[in-house]
Design a protein around this motif. Structure first.
Motif, PDB file in Angstrom:
ATOM      1  N   PHE A   1       0.807  -1.215   0.000  1.00 26.63           N
ATOM      2  CA  PHE A   1       0.000   0.000   0.000  1.00 26.63           C
ATOM      3  C   PHE A   1       0.846   1.274   0.000  1.00 26.63           C
ATOM      4  N   SER A   2       1.952   1.278   0.715  1.00 23.57           N
ATOM      5  CA  SER A   2       2.807   2.459   0.727  1.00 23.57           C
ATOM      6  C   SER A   2       3.367   2.730  -0.662  1.00 23.57           C
ATOM      7  N   ALA A   3       3.755   1.658  -1.360  1.00 24.68           N
ATOM      8  CA  ALA A   3       4.277   1.800  -2.721  1.00 24.68           C
ATOM      9  C   ALA A   3       3.188   2.282  -3.670  1.00 24.68           C
ATOM     10  N   ALA A   4       1.952   1.835  -3.451  1.00 23.63           N
ATOM     11  CA  ALA A   4       0.835   2.279  -4.285  1.00 23.63           C
ATOM     12  C   ALA A   4       0.599   3.778  -4.107  1.00 23.63           C
ATOM     13  N   ARG A   5       0.697   4.224  -2.870  1.00 28.23           N
ATOM     14  CA  ARG A   5       0.522   5.661  -2.608  1.00 28.23           C
ATOM     15  C   ARG A   5       1.653   6.460  -3.242  1.00 28.23           C
TER      16      ARG A   5
ATOM     17  N   ARG B   1      -7.552  -1.098  -1.074  1.00 31.10           N
ATOM     18  CA  ARG B   1      -7.164  -1.728  -2.335  1.00 31.10           C
ATOM     19  C   ARG B   1      -8.051  -1.231  -3.474  1.00 31.10           C
ATOM     20  N   THR B   2      -9.346  -1.140  -3.217  1.00 26.77           N
ATOM     21  CA  THR B   2     -10.281  -0.648  -4.232  1.00 26.77           C
ATOM     22  C   THR B   2      -9.957   0.787  -4.622  1.00 26.77           C
ATOM     23  N   PHE B   3      -9.615   1.616  -3.637  1.00 27.29           N
ATOM     24  CA  PHE B   3      -9.257   3.015  -3.897  1.00 27.29           C
ATOM     25  C   PHE B   3      -8.123   3.102  -4.921  1.00 27.29           C
ATOM     26  N   TYR B   4      -7.084   2.303  -4.733  1.00 31.95           N
ATOM     27  CA  TYR B   4      -5.945   2.351  -5.648  1.00 31.95           C
ATOM     28  C   TYR B   4      -6.270   1.711  -7.002  1.00 31.95           C
ATOM     29  N   GLU B   5      -6.966   0.594  -6.992  1.00 34.26           N
ATOM     30  CA  GLU B   5      -7.279  -0.087  -8.251  1.00 34.26           C
ATOM     31  C   GLU B   5      -8.194   0.759  -9.127  1.00 34.26           C
ATOM     32  N   GLU B   6      -9.102   1.502  -8.519  1.00 33.83           N
ATOM     33  CA  GLU B   6      -9.984   2.375  -9.296  1.00 33.83           C
ATOM     34  C   GLU B   6      -9.211   3.522  -9.950  1.00 33.83           C
TER      35      GLU B   6
ATOM     36  N   GLU C   1      -4.637  12.797   2.156  1.00 36.13           N
ATOM     37  CA  GLU C   1      -5.569  12.784   1.030  1.00 36.13           C
ATOM     38  C   GLU C   1      -6.235  11.421   0.901  1.00 36.13           C
ATOM     39  N   VAL C   2      -5.456  10.340   1.088  1.00 33.75           N
ATOM     40  CA  VAL C   2      -6.019   8.994   1.026  1.00 33.75           C
ATOM     41  C   VAL C   2      -7.048   8.814   2.139  1.00 33.75           C
ATOM     42  N   CYS C   3      -6.729   9.302   3.329  1.00 33.25           N
ATOM     43  CA  CYS C   3      -7.653   9.198   4.464  1.00 33.25           C
ATOM     44  C   CYS C   3      -8.953   9.945   4.178  1.00 33.25           C
ATOM     45  N   ARG C   4      -8.829  11.114   3.588  1.00 30.94           N
ATOM     46  CA  ARG C   4     -10.014  11.925   3.303  1.00 30.94           C
ATOM     47  C   ARG C   4     -10.949  11.231   2.334  1.00 30.94           C
ATOM     48  N   VAL C   5     -10.396  10.644   1.291  1.00 34.10           N
ATOM     49  CA  VAL C   5     -11.218  10.019   0.258  1.00 34.10           C
ATOM     50  C   VAL C   5     -11.788   8.673   0.708  1.00 34.10           C
ATOM     51  N   THR C   6     -11.009   7.910   1.453  1.00 38.76           N
ATOM     52  CA  THR C   6     -11.434   6.560   1.837  1.00 38.76           C
ATOM     53  C   THR C   6     -12.133   6.494   3.189  1.00 38.76           C
ATOM     54  N   SER C   7     -12.066   7.573   3.952  1.00 35.50           N
ATOM     55  CA  SER C   7     -12.602   7.609   5.319  1.00 35.50           C
ATOM     56  C   SER C   7     -11.902   6.610   6.239  1.00 35.50           C
TER      57      SER C   7
END
Length: 204
Positions: free
Chosen positions: A109-113, A152-157, A122-128
């Motif tokens: 996940f860190s690498a995806a970010r 995972r869905t957040f990044y794949e989308e 920003e990830v926290c804001r969008v994914t809650s």
């Protein structure tokens, strides 16, 4: 074929190793200013070839494999990213001469970010997802499957593909990393207990 080295791939490689820019500066001798420039999409093209060569050599010596190809005619880059180098065979044997790194979840996940180039806030804001939970997901220290699937869905989308082969029942994964999804490329199938590139299982 040598994978195309870009700012995105350099950020992913550093995050796979869990290093800060200061850590890389100390271990490679590349000035932090040069590293910041190489990792920024806007300025990466101005980086010296010697700087990129030194960074590539450092990461590859640690067991990182850079991914992606560039069409020399159009300049289009496909499948850009980085991963831990796969062992010569699975399960790995003692005769492997290259560094072999295993991962407990198979989801970097860190690498995806880093590939998406966004901040944790920003990830926290969008994914809650709370910052505390996000940090735990990035370090693999939580078993919260709901949060894991949401992230995972957040990044794949957003076009990111998670890579890795492994034994789900044992929680051991190899070749873990991320890349931008290649449009039109077939996704490999899976067997019980095994996760393949781009089609990882999250649990037993």
């Amino acid at each position: 074929m040598t994978a195309h080295l870009t700012a995105d791939a350099l950020r992913v490689a550093r995050h796979l190793l869990g290093l800060s820019q200061r850590d890389v500066e100390q271990r490679t001798g590349v000035a932090r200013k040069s590293l910041v420039s190489a990792e920024a999409t806007e300025t990466a093209a101005m980086s010296r070839p010697s700087t990129l060569l030194r960074l590539r050599s450092f990461y590859e010596d640690q067991g990182i494999e850079f991914l992606g190809t560039i069409d020399v005619t159009t300049g289009v880059v496909r499948g850009l990213g980085a991963r831990w180098r796969m062992p010569n065979q699975l399960p790995p044997v003692g005769t492997d001469q290259t560094p072999v790194h295993s991962h407990s979840t198979g989801l970097a996940f860190s690498a995806a970010r880093a590939l998406l180039d966004v901040k944790q806030s920003e990830v926290c804001r969008v994914t809650s997802i709370s910052e505390h939970k996000l940090r735990a997901l990035e370090t693999g220290t939580t078993n919260d499957e709901t949060a894991r699937r949401r992230l995972r869905t957040f990044y794949e989308e957003r076009g990111i593909e998670f890579l890795g082969w492994g034994d789900v029942s044992r929680g051991v994964f190899y070749g873990v990393g991320v890349r931008w999804r290649v449009v039109g490329e077939a996704t490999r199938g899976s067997e019980p207990g095994i996760s393949y590139e781009g089609n990882q299982n999250d649990g037993p």
